[in-house]
Design an enzyme around this catalytic site. Structure first.
Site, PDB file in Angstrom:
ATOM      1  N   GLU A 199      -1.766 -10.100  -6.216  1.00  0.00           N
ATOM      2  CA  GLU A 199      -1.879 -10.915  -7.423  1.00  0.00           C
ATOM      3  C   GLU A 199      -1.055 -10.330  -8.569  1.00  0.00           C
ATOM      4  OE1 GLU A 199      -5.937 -11.022  -5.289  1.00  0.00           O
ATOM      5  OE2 GLU A 199      -4.282  -9.623  -5.568  1.00  0.00           O
ATOM      6  N   GLU A 209       0.823  -1.199   0.000  1.00  0.00           N
ATOM      7  CA  GLU A 209       0.000   0.000   0.000  1.00  0.00           C
ATOM      8  C   GLU A 209       0.863   1.258   0.000  1.00  0.00           C
ATOM      9  OE1 GLU A 209      -3.823  -1.963   2.322  1.00  0.00           O
ATOM     10  OE2 GLU A 209      -2.630  -0.451   3.363  1.00  0.00           O
ATOM     11  N   CYS A 267      -1.620  -4.683  -5.750  1.00  0.00           N
ATOM     12  CA  CYS A 267      -2.223  -5.896  -5.191  1.00  0.00           C
ATOM     13  C   CYS A 267      -1.235  -7.061  -5.237  1.00  0.00           C
ATOM     14  CB  CYS A 267      -3.469  -6.267  -5.983  1.00  0.00           C
ATOM     15  SG  CYS A 267      -4.788  -5.060  -5.937  1.00  0.00           S
ATOM     16  N   CYS A 323      -9.298  -8.316  -7.422  1.00  0.00           N
ATOM     17  CA  CYS A 323     -10.031  -7.135  -7.894  1.00  0.00           C
ATOM     18  C   CYS A 323     -10.104  -7.178  -9.423  1.00  0.00           C
ATOM     19  CB  CYS A 323      -9.345  -5.859  -7.414  1.00  0.00           C
ATOM     20  SG  CYS A 323      -7.789  -5.475  -8.275  1.00  0.00           S
TER      21      CYS A 323
END
Length: 130
Positions: free
Chosen positions: A58, A47, A56, A87
């Site tokens: 992934e 983040e 993210c 997402c």
């Protein structure tokens, strides 16, 4: 994919989640992507105070694999506080390299919660293509 291979992939994602940088959401995610080359590529969410700069787990795992020269994949494990799907941005990125048959395992930080299995086609039936 057999149970042993699945469990190895989920454990790699679980370990990656311990390295997540999530001071804002407190939602640590780890991902492990199994390449056709047999290697496991991991990533965690990172983040940033400027939320648009977050990455993210992934996509982090996918981009790590691509940087290492792998462009074909068999399976993905995602570990989060509770089983969670990728997402939309991650689904699109995965569709670019993995295709609809990518096997995906969704797991929780708590190893007592059994992982669930799905496929990219089930989560993202109509990806964008050029």
């Amino acid at each position: 994919m057999d149970v042993t291979e699945r469990d190895r992939l989920v454990e790699a994602a679980r370990q990656a989640a311990t390295r997540a940088y999530a001071p804002y959401s407190h939602f640590a995610v780890g991902a492990a992507l199994l390449g056709e080359d047999g290697r496991v590529y991991v990533g965690c969410n990172v983040e940033n105070a400027s939320y648009g700069l977050c990455l993210c787990a992934e996509r982090n795992a996918l981009f790590h694999a691509v940087a290492c020269g792998c462009r074909a994949f068999r399976a993905l494990a995602i570990v989060a506080p509770k089983p969670s799907t990728p997402c939309g941005a991650c689904r699109q990125a995965l569709a670019e390299f993995c295709g609809p048959t990518l096997e995906i395992f969704l797991a929780a930080h708590d190893p007592a919660v059994p992982p669930t299995r799905t496929f990219l086609a089930d989560l993202f039936p109509n990806p964008f293509t050029c």
